[in-house]
Design a protein around this motif. Sequence first.
Motif, PDB file in Angstrom:
ATOM      1  N   MET A   1       0.843  -1.184   0.000  1.00  0.00           N
ATOM      2  CA  MET A   1       0.000   0.000   0.000  1.00  0.00           C
ATOM      3  C   MET A   1       0.890   1.251   0.000  1.00  0.00           C
ATOM      4  O   MET A   1       1.893   1.312   0.683  1.00  0.00           O
ATOM      5  N   ASN A   2       0.488   2.243  -0.774  1.00  0.00           N
ATOM      6  CA  ASN A   2       1.235   3.500  -0.844  1.00  0.00           C
ATOM      7  C   ASN A   2       1.056   4.318   0.421  1.00  0.00           C
ATOM      8  O   ASN A   2       0.007   4.275   1.057  1.00  0.00           O
ATOM      9  N   GLU A   3       2.090   5.057   0.747  1.00  0.00           N
ATOM     10  CA  GLU A   3       2.036   5.970   1.893  1.00  0.00           C
ATOM     11  C   GLU A   3       1.010   7.068   1.610  1.00  0.00           C
ATOM     12  O   GLU A   3       1.034   7.689   0.555  1.00  0.00           O
ATOM     13  N   ARG A   4       0.127   7.309   2.526  1.00  0.00           N
ATOM     14  CA  ARG A   4      -0.901   8.348   2.382  1.00  0.00           C
ATOM     15  C   ARG A   4      -0.487   9.576   3.178  1.00  0.00           C
ATOM     16  O   ARG A   4       0.089   9.460   4.256  1.00  0.00           O
ATOM     17  N   SER A   5      -0.803  10.746   2.636  1.00  0.00           N
ATOM     18  CA  SER A   5      -0.475  11.980   3.342  1.00  0.00           C
ATOM     19  C   SER A   5      -1.487  13.061   2.961  1.00  0.00           C
ATOM     20  O   SER A   5      -2.218  12.931   1.984  1.00  0.00           O
ATOM     21  N   VAL A   6      -1.501  14.101   3.763  1.00  0.00           N
ATOM     22  CA  VAL A   6      -2.333  15.263   3.451  1.00  0.00           C
ATOM     23  C   VAL A   6      -1.551  16.504   3.867  1.00  0.00           C
ATOM     24  O   VAL A   6      -0.905  16.526   4.910  1.00  0.00           O
ATOM     25  N   GLN A   7      -1.577  17.492   3.005  1.00  0.00           N
ATOM     26  CA  GLN A   7      -0.941  18.780   3.303  1.00  0.00           C
ATOM     27  C   GLN A   7      -2.053  19.823   3.356  1.00  0.00           C
ATOM     28  O   GLN A   7      -2.778  20.015   2.373  1.00  0.00           O
ATOM     29  N   HIS A   8      -2.184  20.494   4.495  1.00  0.00           N
ATOM     30  CA  HIS A   8      -3.188  21.546   4.658  1.00  0.00           C
ATOM     31  C   HIS A   8      -2.531  22.904   4.432  1.00  0.00           C
ATOM     32  O   HIS A   8      -1.397  23.118   4.859  1.00  0.00           O
ATOM     33  N   THR A   9      -3.258  23.791   3.802  1.00  0.00           N
ATOM     34  CA  THR A   9      -2.731  25.132   3.612  1.00  0.00           C
ATOM     35  C   THR A   9      -3.870  26.122   3.427  1.00  0.00           C
ATOM     36  O   THR A   9      -4.984  25.748   3.070  1.00  0.00           O
ATOM     37  N   THR A  10      -3.557  27.367   3.698  1.00  0.00           N
ATOM     38  CA  THR A  10      -4.458  28.484   3.403  1.00  0.00           C
ATOM     39  C   THR A  10      -3.644  29.518   2.648  1.00  0.00           C
ATOM     40  O   THR A  10      -2.519  29.821   3.031  1.00  0.00           O
ATOM     41  N   PHE A  11      -4.211  30.018   1.556  1.00  0.00           N
ATOM     42  CA  PHE A  11      -3.571  31.128   0.880  1.00  0.00           C
ATOM     43  C   PHE A  11      -4.611  32.199   0.569  1.00  0.00           C
ATOM     44  O   PHE A  11      -5.797  31.908   0.427  1.00  0.00           O
ATOM     45  N   VAL A  12      -4.134  33.427   0.548  1.00  0.00           N
ATOM     46  CA  VAL A  12      -4.984  34.589   0.291  1.00  0.00           C
ATOM     47  C   VAL A  12      -4.362  35.372  -0.859  1.00  0.00           C
ATOM     48  O   VAL A  12      -3.162  35.642  -0.851  1.00  0.00           O
ATOM     49  N   ILE A  13      -5.199  35.706  -1.831  1.00  0.00           N
ATOM     50  CA  ILE A  13      -4.759  36.513  -2.971  1.00  0.00           C
ATOM     51  C   ILE A  13      -5.653  37.739  -3.025  1.00  0.00           C
ATOM     52  O   ILE A  13      -6.881  37.605  -2.993  1.00  0.00           O
ATOM     53  N   GLU A  14      -5.053  38.909  -3.087  1.00  0.00           N
ATOM     54  CA  GLU A  14      -5.823  40.148  -3.202  1.00  0.00           C
ATOM     55  C   GLU A  14      -5.543  40.789  -4.550  1.00  0.00           C
ATOM     56  O   GLU A  14      -4.408  40.805  -5.011  1.00  0.00           O
ATOM     57  N   ARG A  15      -6.594  41.301  -5.156  1.00  0.00           N
ATOM     58  CA  ARG A  15      -6.484  42.012  -6.423  1.00  0.00           C
ATOM     59  C   ARG A  15      -7.376  43.251  -6.359  1.00  0.00           C
ATOM     60  O   ARG A  15      -8.413  43.241  -5.697  1.00  0.00           O
ATOM     61  N   THR A  16      -6.990  44.287  -7.081  1.00  0.00           N
ATOM     62  CA  THR A  16      -7.841  45.465  -7.242  1.00  0.00           C
ATOM     63  C   THR A  16      -8.166  45.573  -8.724  1.00  0.00           C
ATOM     64  O   THR A  16      -7.268  45.539  -9.570  1.00  0.00           O
TER      65      THR A  16
END
Length: 153
Positions: free
Chosen positions: A1-16
Motif C-alpha cells: 500500500m502506498n504511503e498516504r499523506s495530506v498537506q493543509h494550507t491556506t492562501f490569500v490573494i488580493e487584487r484590485t
Amino acid sequence: MNERSVQHTTFVIERTYGASPARVFAAWANPEAKAQWFPKADEFDFRVGGREFNRGTHEGVTYTYDAHYQDIVPDQRIAYTYIMDRDETRISVSVTTVEFQKSATGTRLIYTEQGAFFDGEDKPEYREQGTKSFLDALDAVLQRERMPEESKH
C-alpha cells in the motif's frame, strides 16, 4: 500500500480591479462571463446549493473540478467548496471565499482558499499560482470590457 499523506494550507490573494463590485461579481456569477477567464463549465447553477462542474483533458490526463456553492451575497461574497480529481484520483478538497469590496478605484477582491492536498498528487503552490493566473485573466477581461462610466474613475 502506498504511503498516504495530506498537506493543509491556506492562501490569500488580493487584487484590485477597475470595475464596480457588481461587474466583478457578475464575472463570477454569469456562465458566459466566467467562461472568458475560467474553463467553461459543463454545468453551472449559480445559487446557494448549486453546482459548477467541468471536466477537461490536458495532455491525456482528465481533470475534474466539482464545486458546490455554500453562500452567496450578491456583489459582496461567494463561498464554495470544491474537489479536484486527476483521472480517478482525488487530489484535493478546498473551501474558498471570494469577497468583493468597493475601493477608490473599483473593487478590491480577496480570494481565500483553505485546502487539503492529498498524497503529494497536487501542491498548494501550484494551486495558488494557477489561481493567480485565473485572476489575472479576469483582470484582462474586465479591462477589455471597461464601461465608459468606469473609465472616468
